[in-house]
Design a protein around this motif. Structure first.
Motif, PDB file in Angstrom:
ATOM      1  N   ALA A 130      25.099   6.592  -1.877  1.00  0.00           N
ATOM      2  CA  ALA A 130      24.959   5.830  -0.793  1.00  0.00           C
ATOM      3  C   ALA A 130      25.143   4.357  -1.270  1.00  0.00           C
ATOM      4  CB  ALA A 130      23.248   5.897  -0.381  1.00  0.00           C
ATOM      5  N   GLY A 131      24.915   3.881  -2.292  1.00  0.00           N
ATOM      6  CA  GLY A 131      25.336   2.405  -2.766  1.00  0.00           C
ATOM      7  C   GLY A 131      26.524   2.293  -2.609  1.00  0.00           C
ATOM      8  N   THR A 174      28.890   3.750  -0.597  1.00  0.00           N
ATOM      9  CA  THR A 174      29.391   3.831   0.679  1.00  0.00           C
ATOM     10  C   THR A 174      28.978   2.329   1.708  1.00  0.00           C
ATOM     11  OG1 THR A 174      27.335   5.063   1.647  1.00  0.00           O
ATOM     12  CG2 THR A 174      29.334   6.324   0.982  1.00  0.00           C
ATOM     13  N   LYS A 175      27.616   1.939   1.166  1.00  0.00           N
ATOM     14  CA  LYS A 175      27.035   0.811   1.775  1.00  0.00           C
ATOM     15  C   LYS A 175      28.066  -0.333   1.555  1.00  0.00           C
ATOM     16  CE  LYS A 175      22.165   1.911   2.063  1.00  0.00           C
ATOM     17  NZ  LYS A 175      20.809   1.874   1.627  1.00  0.00           N
ATOM     18  N   ALA A 176      28.756  -0.370   0.273  1.00  0.00           N
ATOM     19  CA  ALA A 176      29.774  -1.435  -0.296  1.00  0.00           C
ATOM     20  C   ALA A 176      30.995  -1.335   0.316  1.00  0.00           C
ATOM     21  CB  ALA A 176      29.427  -1.496  -1.638  1.00  0.00           C
ATOM     22  N   ASP A 189      34.333   1.986   1.277  1.00  0.00           N
ATOM     23  CA  ASP A 189      34.807   3.162   1.866  1.00  0.00           C
ATOM     24  C   ASP A 189      35.235   4.136   0.764  1.00  0.00           C
ATOM     25  OD1 ASP A 189      34.351   2.467   4.179  1.00  0.00           O
ATOM     26  OD2 ASP A 189      36.469   1.669   4.811  1.00  0.00           O
ATOM     27  N   PHE A 203      23.099   5.904   4.269  1.00  0.00           N
ATOM     28  CA  PHE A 203      24.501   5.485   3.672  1.00  0.00           C
ATOM     29  C   PHE A 203      25.014   4.278   4.242  1.00  0.00           C
ATOM     30  CE2 PHE A 203      23.981  10.378   2.619  1.00  0.00           C
ATOM     31  CZ  PHE A 203      24.493  10.478   1.624  1.00  0.00           C
TER      32      PHE A 203
END
Length: 277
Positions: free
Chosen positions: A142-143, A145-147, A149, A277
């Motif tokens: 998740a970290g 995908t937040k930052a 692609d 996410f």
């Protein structure tokens, strides 16, 4: 009365909610009851499986137990359950357990097998749930995908059949509340074999943006994960991923067998957890 241990966990929380929704009398054993919001219908006992007094209080008047066991807890739990006259125990075990092995391969399989063995010899009615790989394991991405692609990790082609924790909980509730499951071992999987790279692409489709998996050397990933995963567990995880490269993960129909509906897909899981996410 049904006791749920691990009631704030991914599976235990769903078990608790399903039992309450079905009108069952439910009690939870929690190490930190003040840290959670409990339904009004749930009685809560503070403590854990290593606390004999709390365990005795939690088991008083209980008929069935959903057991989220911790290493070394088997003998003490069995003794307390025998004293309390528990009728049935549904253990959240692990698909890593190998019934044919004299020595289990890795610490995850070893401690679950030890608890299974304690229950097998207990005289209690038991059911073992052995999920192979939880879809929720990918929350570790998740970290990333937040930052952006790109998900960077080891073994892009390692395959598994990730199972939704809500399906595991639904199977647990069936085993807790229906007859006919004593002495049964259920292996729980999702409906399809997916590589890490395929799971990343599915996340992208669920979220409406392209997400790809970029493979890193295993030793690089070991260094990245070592700060928050104990070394023996990390070794076990990386070895499992390495062994899964180039293979199709086995799937079972046990979720459908016990719940009457097919297992949820990884895409379903991604939609359910999109906010993370």
């Amino acid at each position: 009365m049904i006791l749920v241990t691990g009631a704030t966990g991914n599976v235990g929380g769903h078990v608790l909610a399903l039992l309450v929704a079905s009108g069952h009398d439910v009690r939870a054993l929690s190490r930190s009851p003040q840290a959670a919001a409990w339904p009004a219908e749930v009685g809560v006992v503070a403590g854990d499986l290593a606390d004999p007094a709390a365990l005795a209080a939690a088991l008083a008047g209980v008929e069935s137990v959903f057991l989220f066991a911790v290493p070394g807890s088997g003998p003490a739990f069995v003794a307390a359950a025998q004293r309390a006259g528990i009728r049935r125990v549904v253990l959240l075990s692990s698909g890593a357990v190998d019934d044919e092995a004299e020595v289990q391969d890795g610490p995850i399989a070893a401690y679950h097998a030890e608890i299974e063995q304690a229950l097998r010899g207990s005289g209690l009615a038991w059911t073992f749930l052995r999920p192979d790989v939880f879809a929720a394991n990918t929350l570790m991405w998740a970290g990333q995908t937040k930052a952006g692609d790109v998900i960077r990790g080891a073994y892009a082609e390692a395959a598994s059949a990730p199972v939704h924790e809500a399906d595991v909980a639904a199977v647990a509730v069936a085993a807790l509340t229906e007859d006919g499951h004593s002495g049964q071992v259920y292996r729980l999987t999702g409906p399809e074999s997916l590589t890490h790279a395929e799971q990343a692409a599915i996340l992208g489709r669920a979220f409406g943006r392209p997400i790809r998996y970029e493979e890193l050397p295993a030793e690089t990933v070991r260094q990245m994960m070592s700060a928050h995963v104990p070394a023996p567990i990390l070794d076990d995880i990386l070895a499992t991923w390495a062994a899964a490269v180039g293979r199709t993960a086995a799937t079972t129909a046990d979720v459908e067998k016990l719940t009457g509906r097919p297992a949820r897909s990884y895409h379903d899981w991604a939609l359910d957890h999109a906010a993370a996410f």
